[in-house]
Design an enzyme around this catalytic site. Structure first.
Site, PDB file in Angstrom:
ATOM      1  N   GLY A 167      10.655 -43.702 146.370  1.00  0.00           N
ATOM      2  CA  GLY A 167       9.380 -44.274 146.945  1.00  0.00           C
ATOM      3  C   GLY A 167       7.969 -43.873 146.682  1.00  0.00           C
ATOM      4  N   ALA A 168       6.902 -44.190 147.539  1.00  0.00           N
ATOM      5  CA  ALA A 168       5.520 -43.916 146.995  1.00  0.00           C
ATOM      6  C   ALA A 168       5.498 -44.251 145.673  1.00  0.00           C
ATOM      7  CB  ALA A 168       5.366 -42.138 147.079  1.00  0.00           C
ATOM      8  N   HIS A 227       4.345 -46.285 142.079  1.00  0.00           N
ATOM      9  CA  HIS A 227       2.976 -46.244 141.537  1.00  0.00           C
ATOM     10  C   HIS A 227       3.498 -47.160 140.097  1.00  0.00           C
ATOM     11  CE1 HIS A 227       4.647 -43.037 139.184  1.00  0.00           C
ATOM     12  NE2 HIS A 227       4.831 -42.429 140.034  1.00  0.00           N
ATOM     13  N   HIS A 257       6.676 -46.559 138.223  1.00  0.00           N
ATOM     14  CA  HIS A 257       7.768 -46.980 138.816  1.00  0.00           C
ATOM     15  C   HIS A 257       7.839 -48.505 138.272  1.00  0.00           C
ATOM     16  CE1 HIS A 257       7.103 -43.747 141.776  1.00  0.00           C
ATOM     17  NE2 HIS A 257       8.424 -43.409 141.392  1.00  0.00           N
ATOM     18  N   ASP A 261      11.201 -37.933 133.507  1.00  0.00           N
ATOM     19  CA  ASP A 261      12.064 -36.848 133.909  1.00  0.00           C
ATOM     20  C   ASP A 261      13.207 -36.885 132.942  1.00  0.00           C
ATOM     21  OD1 ASP A 261      11.107 -36.272 136.825  1.00  0.00           O
ATOM     22  OD2 ASP A 261      11.166 -38.302 136.810  1.00  0.00           O
ATOM     23  N   MET A 289       1.611 -40.465 135.732  1.00  0.00           N
ATOM     24  CA  MET A 289       1.789 -40.822 136.943  1.00  0.00           C
ATOM     25  C   MET A 289       2.826 -40.326 137.780  1.00  0.00           C
ATOM     26  SD  MET A 289       0.714 -44.921 136.960  1.00  0.00           S
ATOM     27  CE  MET A 289      -0.817 -45.545 136.155  1.00  0.00           C
ATOM     28  N   SER A 305       4.018 -39.418 141.922  1.00  0.00           N
ATOM     29  CA  SER A 305       3.956 -39.644 143.512  1.00  0.00           C
ATOM     30  C   SER A 305       2.990 -38.409 143.951  1.00  0.00           C
ATOM     31  CB  SER A 305       5.142 -39.721 144.167  1.00  0.00           C
ATOM     32  OG  SER A 305       5.991 -40.896 143.742  1.00  0.00           O
TER      33      SER A 305
HETATM   34  P1  AMP Z   1      10.984 -40.671 141.380  1.00  0.00           P
HETATM   35  O1  AMP Z   1      10.604 -41.752 142.578  1.00  0.00           O
HETATM   36  O2  AMP Z   1      10.101 -39.901 141.146  1.00  0.00           O
HETATM   37  O3  AMP Z   1      12.569 -40.323 141.630  1.00  0.00           O
HETATM   38  O4  AMP Z   1      11.051 -41.658 140.165  1.00  0.00           O
HETATM   39  C1  AMP Z   1      11.914 -42.771 140.106  1.00  0.00           C
HETATM   40  C2  AMP Z   1      12.016 -43.194 138.518  1.00  0.00           C
HETATM   41  O5  AMP Z   1      10.686 -43.481 137.905  1.00  0.00           O
HETATM   42  C3  AMP Z   1      12.548 -42.095 137.760  1.00  0.00           C
HETATM   43  O6  AMP Z   1      13.420 -42.637 136.642  1.00  0.00           O
HETATM   44  C4  AMP Z   1      11.416 -41.527 137.249  1.00  0.00           C
HETATM   45  O7  AMP Z   1      11.476 -40.956 135.786  1.00  0.00           O
HETATM   46  C5  AMP Z   1      10.468 -42.710 136.942  1.00  0.00           C
HETATM   47  N1  AMP Z   1       9.002 -42.460 136.851  1.00  0.00           N
HETATM   48  C6  AMP Z   1       8.421 -41.693 137.430  1.00  0.00           C
HETATM   49  N2  AMP Z   1       7.128 -41.577 137.047  1.00  0.00           N
HETATM   50  C7  AMP Z   1       6.979 -42.372 136.000  1.00  0.00           C
HETATM   51  C8  AMP Z   1       6.019 -42.695 134.856  1.00  0.00           C
HETATM   52  N3  AMP Z   1       4.878 -41.976 135.167  1.00  0.00           N
HETATM   53  N4  AMP Z   1       6.334 -43.347 133.934  1.00  0.00           N
HETATM   54  C9  AMP Z   1       7.575 -43.810 133.910  1.00  0.00           C
HETATM   55  N5  AMP Z   1       8.567 -43.621 134.619  1.00  0.00           N
HETATM   56  C10 AMP Z   1       8.223 -43.003 135.860  1.00  0.00           C
END
Ligand code: AMP
Length: 280
Positions: free
Chosen positions: A31-32, A34, A37, A150, A184, A186
């Site tokens: 969540g959160a 941007h 995502h 990641d 980007m 969260s």
């Molecule tokens: P998270 O909510 O941080 O667990 O991220 C969810 C998914 O979005 C993960 O696969 C992250 O690698 C991907 N993600 C987060 N930030 C970015 C970004 N700036 N650009 C591309 N993918 C992202």
């Protein structure tokens, strides 16, 4: 927008999709949301008949309770963004729903988890592995979308899919950046207004490394990156690694033509910021 809160309802919905032969694309998130995502979500919407976004702040992947309690939770804003991106199904279970009891399972990823995020965040990848395996078991997606941001997480999940024979195709999606290059995240909302511009130095340091590496080699490049970031006392480098892009084994010598990952973590305002560049 169909917001599903229980495992049972999610299973029923996805079972229905399978019976009808519809492809399901899953984007797991905490969540959160941007635009980083949303880039994954748009891909899932285009490439599948049904796109499902999961929103779950997974407590078992946090080794730092402050990070977990400060993690932003913005469900209403997330749903609005997802609606605009064309996503119609969201899985947003509560902690009690996902873990009625604390899971007994832990997963080890060998050498992959002994470096970088694995080394600095003990237990993190086990928590990631358990939640992703659980999501795959519940949703049984055809495709799943993860960000290169990641990178180590992507490689860990690739291993999970291989070792457990999940019938899912993984997609590694490019990093979406702010105008000044900051990846980007969260967590970026927790940066102070005063220090936010300094966060751009993280990507600048990766670009510097990218330029130096072919000619100057690994040791010199690492030193220059450290020196570059040390000019700003607000930035604290946790690690900068030059590693094999598939195994993440630290490289001693740069080899042209081999996928090389430049991976970095920097603290600013007490916020842990991660970034990487892949030389392919
Ligand atoms: P998270 O909510 O941080 O667990 O991220 C969810 C998914 O979005 C993960 O696969 C992250 O690698 C991907 N993600 C987060 N930030 C970015 C970004 N700036 N650009 C591309 N993918 C992202």
């Amino acid at each position: 927008m169909h917001v599903i809160k229980t495992i049972e309802e999610m299973r029923l919905f996805c079972g229905g999709c399978q019976k009808e032969g519809l492809s399901v694309g899953l984007v797991p998130t905490m969540g959160a949301l941007h635009q980083g995502h949303i880039s994954l979500v748009k891909k899932a919407v285009i490439e599948n008949q049904v796109a499902v976004v999961s929103i779950f702040v997974n407590p078992i992947q946090f080794n730092n309770t402050t990070d977990l309690t400060h993690y932003p939770r913005t469900l209403d804003a997330d749903l609005a963004l997802l609606g605009k991106a064309g996503c119609k199904v969201v899985f947003a279970p509560s902690e009690e729903e996902m873990y009625a009891d604390k899971p007994m399972l832990s997963i080890h990823f060998g050498l992959l988890e002994q470096v970088m995020e694995g080394a600095f965040r003990p237990g993190h990848f086990s928590g990631v592995g358990v939640v992703v395996a659980k999501l795959f078991a519940i949703i049984q997606p055809t495709n799943a979308y993860f960000g290169q941001k990641d990178l180590q997480q992507f490689l860990v999940i690739q291993q999970l899919v291989k070792d457990l024979s999940f019938p899912v195709t993984l997609h590694r999606c490019a990093i979406v950046r702010e105008e000044d290059g900051l990846a980007m995240s969260s967590r970026n909302t927790r940066l102070t207004k005063k220090n936010r511009p300094l966060a751009a130095k993280i990507f600048e340091s990766l670009q510097l490394a990218e330029r130096l590496l072919p000619e100057k080699g690994i040791d010199f490049t690492k030193e220059e990156v450290r020196a570059f970031l040390a000019q700003q006392k607000e930035l604290t480098l946790e690690y900068f690694e030059i590693a094999d892009g598939n195994t993440l084994v630290s490289q001693i010598e740069y080899k042209v033509g081999k996928i090389t990952a430049l991976c970095i973590v920097v603290y600013l305002d007490g916020v842990r910021l991660i970034d990487n560049v892949l030389l392919e």
